[in-house]
Design a protein around this motif. Structure first.
Motif, short mmCIF file in Angstrom:
data_model
loop_
_atom_site.label_atom_id
_atom_site.label_comp_id
_atom_site.label_asym_id
_atom_site.label_seq_id
_atom_site.Cartn_x
_atom_site.Cartn_y
_atom_site.Cartn_z
N ALA A 76 7.29 68.05 55.11
CA ALA A 76 5.96 67.75 54.57
C ALA A 76 5.31 66.72 55.47
O ALA A 76 5.98 65.91 56.10
CB ALA A 76 6.04 67.24 53.14
N ALA A 93 1.79 66.62 51.93
CA ALA A 93 1.26 67.98 51.87
C ALA A 93 2.03 68.89 52.81
O ALA A 93 2.63 68.43 53.80
CB ALA A 93 -0.23 68.00 52.22
N TYR A 94 1.98 70.19 52.51
CA TYR A 94 2.68 71.18 53.32
C TYR A 94 1.74 71.80 54.35
O TYR A 94 0.52 71.58 54.32
CB TYR A 94 3.28 72.26 52.42
CG TYR A 94 4.26 71.72 51.42
CD1 TYR A 94 5.40 71.03 51.83
CD2 TYR A 94 4.05 71.88 50.05
CE1 TYR A 94 6.30 70.53 50.91
CE2 TYR A 94 4.95 71.37 49.12
CZ TYR A 94 6.07 70.70 49.56
OH TYR A 94 6.97 70.20 48.65
N THR A 98 -1.05 72.89 50.73
CA THR A 98 -0.65 72.57 49.36
C THR A 98 -0.21 71.11 49.27
O THR A 98 0.59 70.66 50.08
CB THR A 98 0.50 73.48 48.89
OG1 THR A 98 0.08 74.84 48.96
CG2 THR A 98 0.91 73.15 47.46
N GLU A 100 1.83 68.18 47.54
CA GLU A 100 2.97 67.93 46.68
C GLU A 100 2.78 66.65 45.88
O GLU A 100 3.15 66.56 44.71
CB GLU A 100 4.24 67.83 47.53
CG GLU A 100 5.48 67.37 46.77
CD GLU A 100 5.93 68.37 45.71
OE1 GLU A 100 6.63 67.95 44.77
OE2 GLU A 100 5.57 69.55 45.82
N GLU A 101 2.21 65.62 46.52
CA GLU A 101 2.06 64.32 45.85
C GLU A 101 0.84 63.60 46.39
O GLU A 101 0.57 63.61 47.59
CB GLU A 101 3.32 63.47 46.09
CG GLU A 101 3.24 62.06 45.54
CD GLU A 101 4.42 61.21 45.97
OE1 GLU A 101 4.26 59.97 46.01
OE2 GLU A 101 5.48 61.76 46.28
N ARG A 123 2.72 67.37 40.69
CA ARG A 123 2.52 68.81 40.61
C ARG A 123 3.50 69.39 39.59
O ARG A 123 4.69 69.12 39.64
CB ARG A 123 2.72 69.48 41.97
CG ARG A 123 2.53 70.99 41.92
CD ARG A 123 2.44 71.59 43.30
NE ARG A 123 1.18 71.26 43.96
CZ ARG A 123 0.05 71.93 43.77
NH1 ARG A 123 0.02 72.97 42.93
NH2 ARG A 123 -1.04 71.59 44.40
N SER A 125 5.38 72.54 37.59
CA SER A 125 5.82 73.93 37.71
C SER A 125 6.65 74.28 36.47
O SER A 125 7.24 73.39 35.84
CB SER A 125 6.65 74.14 38.98
OG SER A 125 7.78 73.29 38.99
N ASP A 199 -6.03 75.15 41.38
CA ASP A 199 -5.35 73.98 40.84
C ASP A 199 -6.23 73.26 39.82
O ASP A 199 -7.31 72.77 40.14
CB ASP A 199 -4.98 73.00 41.96
CG ASP A 199 -3.78 73.46 42.76
OD1 ASP A 199 -3.02 74.31 42.24
OD2 ASP A 199 -3.59 72.97 43.88
#
Length: 221
Positions: A76, A93-94, A98, A100-101, A123, A125, A199
């Motif tokens: 990341a 982020a990826y 996307t 993540e935090e 995030r 799931s 999102d």
């Protein structure tokens, strides 16, 4: 608008230097160059994802600012941002953009000598085969936490905040940053059909004078 000129300029200068010395590169170095180029693109996608997410959750100050730094890795990319109000944000982020935090690294002074309440991002799931989850968490006085959940238009969202003390507030944002539900008390559950895909953000807010524990129940069908 976020200032990324420094990052862009560094990349341009690097590419210009590589271009000037291209004829001197060995076959191995040329191969390495073409491998590295997608990495630069992946890092920029991660930066763009962090900026977009900050614009969604950062309020008026989050609509503009600057990129302080970025550190790419295959796991990341770590991006540090400063918004228009002076608050510094830490983002992971990826390569597909996307996030993540996203959390506050250094909250800005609100102008009255007090620090603005910290906000961080989680995030959400669901476990395979389920349509919902229940999260247990704690908020400091004046703090808030934003939960990101991907969902599609015409799906039904259920949300409830069960506090172990005084009522906490919450609000829900659409993917474009508009309100799906304006700030309301956690004793009132939300159940309704979504009208955007992407999102969605559920923000739980502690405006009491003490630390509060709570459970957040989320369901999507």
């Amino acid at each position: 608008m976020f200032k990324t000129e420094l990052v862009a300029r560094v990349r341009v200068e690097t590419l210009r230097e590589l271009h000037m010395s291209f004829k001197k590169l060995t076959a191995a170095a040329i191969a390495a160059l073409f491998i590295a180029s997608p990495i630069l693109a992946a890092e920029q996608d991660a930066i763009d994802g962090c900026i977009d997410q900050l614009r969604v959750v950062g309020g008026p100050d989050g609509q503009s600012g600057e990129v302080l730094s970025s550190e790419f890795s295959e796991a990341a990319t770590l991006v540090m941002l400063r918004d228009l109000g002076g608050t510094t944000w830490r983002c992971l982020a990826y390569s597909d953009g996307t996030v993540e935090e996203l959390s506050v690294a250094n909250a800005a002074d609100d102008g009255g000598g007090a620090m603005a309440g910290a906000t961080d991002l989680v995030r959400v799931s669901f476990d395979a085969g389920t349509t919902g989850t229940e999260l247990s968490d704690t908020l400091a006085p004046g703090a808030s936490r934003q939960y990101i959940i991907g969902a599609a238009a015409e799906q039904d969202l259920y949300t409830r905040v069960a506090a172990d003390g005084p009522t906490l507030d919450y609000q829900i944002f659409n993917p474009d940053g508009s309100f799906l539900l304006e700030r309301t008390g956690g004793d009132l559950e939300y159940r309704g059909e979504l009208w955007q895909s992407g999102d969605h953000v559920i923000e739980v807010i502690n405006r009491t004078g003490s630390e509060q524990s709570y459970n957040l129940i989320i369901g999507i069908e």
